[in-house]
Design a protein around this motif. Structure first.
Motif, PDB file in Angstrom:
ATOM      1  N   THR A  29       0.850  -1.179   0.000  1.00 31.28           N
ATOM      2  CA  THR A  29       0.000   0.000   0.000  1.00 31.28           C
ATOM      3  C   THR A  29       0.897   1.244   0.000  1.00 31.28           C
ATOM      4  N   ALA A  30       0.288   2.397  -0.160  1.00 26.51           N
ATOM      5  CA  ALA A  30       1.065   3.644  -0.219  1.00 26.51           C
ATOM      6  C   ALA A  30       1.828   3.901   1.073  1.00 26.51           C
ATOM      7  N   THR A  31       1.267   3.481   2.196  1.00 29.92           N
ATOM      8  CA  THR A  31       1.940   3.672   3.480  1.00 29.92           C
ATOM      9  C   THR A  31       2.101   2.322   4.172  1.00 29.92           C
ATOM     10  N   PHE A  32       3.066   2.244   5.052  1.00 34.86           N
ATOM     11  CA  PHE A  32       3.336   1.040   5.822  1.00 34.86           C
ATOM     12  C   PHE A  32       2.084   0.623   6.583  1.00 34.86           C
ATOM     13  N   ASP A  33       1.692  -0.636   6.434  1.00 36.64           N
ATOM     14  CA  ASP A  33       0.528  -1.182   7.127  1.00 36.64           C
ATOM     15  C   ASP A  33       1.020  -2.140   8.201  1.00 36.64           C
ATOM     16  N   PRO A  34       1.074  -1.704   9.460  1.00 36.31           N
ATOM     17  CA  PRO A  34       1.642  -2.533  10.520  1.00 36.31           C
ATOM     18  C   PRO A  34       0.856  -3.802  10.809  1.00 36.31           C
ATOM     19  N   GLU A  35      -0.348  -3.932  10.271  1.00 35.49           N
ATOM     20  CA  GLU A  35      -1.151  -5.135  10.504  1.00 35.49           C
ATOM     21  C   GLU A  35      -1.054  -6.139   9.354  1.00 35.49           C
ATOM     22  N   ASN A  36      -0.364  -5.783   8.278  1.00 36.08           N
ATOM     23  CA  ASN A  36      -0.198  -6.682   7.125  1.00 36.08           C
ATOM     24  C   ASN A  36       1.069  -7.509   7.329  1.00 36.08           C
ATOM     25  N   GLN A  37       0.927  -8.817   7.509  1.00 33.37           N
ATOM     26  CA  GLN A  37       2.093  -9.656   7.805  1.00 33.37           C
ATOM     27  C   GLN A  37       3.119  -9.662   6.688  1.00 33.37           C
ATOM     28  N   LYS A  38       2.716  -9.387   5.449  1.00 35.77           N
ATOM     29  CA  LYS A  38       3.683  -9.346   4.347  1.00 35.77           C
ATOM     30  C   LYS A  38       4.643  -8.168   4.469  1.00 35.77           C
ATOM     31  N   GLU A  39       4.259  -7.148   5.237  1.00 30.93           N
ATOM     32  CA  GLU A  39       5.154  -6.011   5.482  1.00 30.93           C
ATOM     33  C   GLU A  39       6.408  -6.457   6.235  1.00 30.93           C
ATOM     34  N   TYR A  40       6.312  -7.585   6.918  1.00 28.90           N
ATOM     35  CA  TYR A  40       7.407  -8.081   7.747  1.00 28.90           C
ATOM     36  C   TYR A  40       8.112  -9.213   7.006  1.00 28.90           C
ATOM     37  N   GLY A  41       8.773  -8.863   5.919  1.00 32.22           N
ATOM     38  CA  GLY A  41       9.431  -9.874   5.125  1.00 32.22           C
ATOM     39  C   GLY A  41      10.458  -9.309   4.172  1.00 32.22           C
ATOM     40  N   VAL A  42      11.197 -10.232   3.563  1.00 33.05           N
ATOM     41  CA  VAL A  42      12.276  -9.886   2.644  1.00 33.05           C
ATOM     42  C   VAL A  42      12.312 -10.929   1.529  1.00 33.05           C
ATOM     43  N   ASN A  43      12.580 -10.491   0.327  1.00 28.16           N
ATOM     44  CA  ASN A  43      12.725 -11.374  -0.833  1.00 28.16           C
ATOM     45  C   ASN A  43      11.536 -12.310  -1.040  1.00 28.16           C
ATOM     46  N   PHE A 132      21.802  -1.154   3.094  1.00 31.29           N
ATOM     47  CA  PHE A 132      22.623   0.035   2.841  1.00 31.29           C
ATOM     48  C   PHE A 132      21.836   1.220   2.281  1.00 31.29           C
ATOM     49  N   ASP A 133      20.495   1.085   2.183  1.00 29.76           N
ATOM     50  CA  ASP A 133      19.700   2.264   1.838  1.00 29.76           C
ATOM     51  C   ASP A 133      19.816   3.270   2.980  1.00 29.76           C
ATOM     52  N   SER A 134      19.536   4.516   2.694  1.00 31.51           N
ATOM     53  CA  SER A 134      19.691   5.585   3.685  1.00 31.51           C
ATOM     54  C   SER A 134      18.544   5.589   4.699  1.00 31.51           C
ATOM     55  N   ALA A 135      18.803   6.247   5.821  1.00 32.47           N
ATOM     56  CA  ALA A 135      17.764   6.433   6.835  1.00 32.47           C
ATOM     57  C   ALA A 135      16.595   7.213   6.233  1.00 32.47           C
ATOM     58  N   ARG A 136      16.898   8.112   5.340  1.00 32.33           N
ATOM     59  CA  ARG A 136      15.850   8.893   4.661  1.00 32.33           C
ATOM     60  C   ARG A 136      14.949   7.980   3.822  1.00 32.33           C
ATOM     61  N   GLN A 137      15.557   7.018   3.115  1.00 34.65           N
ATOM     62  CA  GLN A 137      14.785   6.067   2.316  1.00 34.65           C
ATOM     63  C   GLN A 137      13.922   5.188   3.221  1.00 34.65           C
ATOM     64  N   LEU A 138      14.468   4.776   4.364  1.00 29.78           N
ATOM     65  CA  LEU A 138      13.703   3.993   5.340  1.00 29.78           C
ATOM     66  C   LEU A 138      12.458   4.762   5.769  1.00 29.78           C
ATOM     67  N   GLU A 139      12.632   6.032   6.122  1.00 27.98           N
ATOM     68  CA  GLU A 139      11.497   6.845   6.558  1.00 27.98           C
ATOM     69  C   GLU A 139      10.508   7.078   5.413  1.00 27.98           C
ATOM     70  N   LYS A 140      11.024   7.246   4.208  1.00 35.78           N
ATOM     71  CA  LYS A 140      10.145   7.455   3.041  1.00 35.78           C
ATOM     72  C   LYS A 140       9.256   6.227   2.815  1.00 35.78           C
ATOM     73  N   LEU A 141       9.830   5.023   2.957  1.00 34.32           N
ATOM     74  CA  LEU A 141       9.082   3.798   2.685  1.00 34.32           C
ATOM     75  C   LEU A 141       8.226   3.318   3.856  1.00 34.32           C
ATOM     76  N   TYR A 142       8.680   3.573   5.086  1.00 39.37           N
ATOM     77  CA  TYR A 142       7.999   3.045   6.267  1.00 39.37           C
ATOM     78  C   TYR A 142       7.357   4.108   7.158  1.00 39.37           C
ATOM     79  N   GLY A 143       7.690   5.366   6.954  1.00 40.46           N
ATOM     80  CA  GLY A 143       7.190   6.402   7.836  1.00 40.46           C
ATOM     81  C   GLY A 143       8.134   6.586   9.015  1.00 40.46           C
ATOM     82  N   LYS A 144       7.731   7.430   9.945  1.00 41.85           N
ATOM     83  CA  LYS A 144       8.553   7.719  11.121  1.00 41.85           C
ATOM     84  C   LYS A 144       8.428   6.566  12.103  1.00 41.85           C
TER      85      LYS A 144
END
Length: 180
Positions: A29-43, A132-144
C-alpha cells in the motif's frame, strides 16, 4: 432468459471485483501497514508463512535447522508439518547468511545483516528497502519509526527493527510478538 443473463453478469462482475482485490493485496500500500504480515518480510518471504513455501522462494544454497532447546535437527519437510517448537535456521543465500525462527511450521522471525555491499540490492523488503539504503529512504518507505540508531515499527502481532550505521540500513529483523 433475462434473469439468467442478469445472474451471469452479476457473477462475472463479482468475480472481477474479487480478482482485483486479491491482486491488489500482493502489492504494498502507499503507506506502511503494521497489521499486514507481508510487510514483515524480505525477498518474498514473510512472517506467518509456511517454512516450506519460504524455502522454495529463497532457494538457499545451504540451510541448517536446530531446535534451540533440545538441539534436535529438523528438515524443512518436518517443520512444514509442524514439528519443532523453537527451531532456528541458518541459511546461506548466495554469500549472505540469513537467520530465521520457525514455530509449528511458520516463520516467526527473519534476521538479516552482514550483507556484502555488492549484494545489497539482492535483499529487499516488501516495500523495496535494500540493505545500505539511507535512513531517509527507510522513513520514506515506512514512515517515522521509534528510535534513531535502531528504528522500530510495530503492529499488534509483529515488529520490524532496522539498525542504522552511518545513516544507512546495516541490518533488519522482523519478529512475531510473543502471545503472552
Amino acid at each position: 432468459m433475462i434473469g439468467k443473463c442478469l445472474r451471469m453478469t452479476v457473477i462475472w462482475v463479482l468475480t472481477v471485483v474479487v480478482l482485483v482485490a486479491c491482486s491488489a493485496q500482493s502489492e504494498p500500500t502507499a503507506t506502511f501497514d503494521p497489521e499486514n504480515q507481508k510487510e514483515y518480510g524480505v525477498n518474498g518471504i514473510y512472517l506467518g508463512q509456511n517454512v516450506k513455501e519460504a524455502m522454495d522462494i529463497l532457494k538457499p544454497t545451504k540451510a541448517d535447522f536446530m531446535d534451540m532447546v533440545t538441539r534436535q535437527s529438523y528438515t524443512v519437510e518436518q517443520m512444514a508439518q509442524g514439528a519443532g517448537d523453537a527451531v532456528m535456521g541458518m541459511l546461506l543465500v548466495d554469500q549472505t547468511q540469513m537467520m530465521i525462527k520457525v514455530h509449528k511450521g511458520e516463520l516467526t522471525s527473519i534476521m538479516l545483516g552482514g550483507v556484502p555491499r555488492e549484494d545489497a540490492q539482492k535483499f529487499k523488503t516488501y516495500r523495496g528497502l535494500a540493505m545500505f539504503d539511507s535512513a531517509r529512504q527507510l522513513e520514506k518507505l515506512y514512515g517515522k519509526g521509534r528510535g534513531e540508531q535502531e528504528v522500530v515499527y510495530e503492529g499488534s502481532k509483529y515488529t520490524a527493527d532496522f539498525g542504522l550505521v552511518n545513516n544507512q540500513v546495516a541490518w533488519f529483523r522482523f519478529d512475531r510478538k510473543s502471545s503472552s
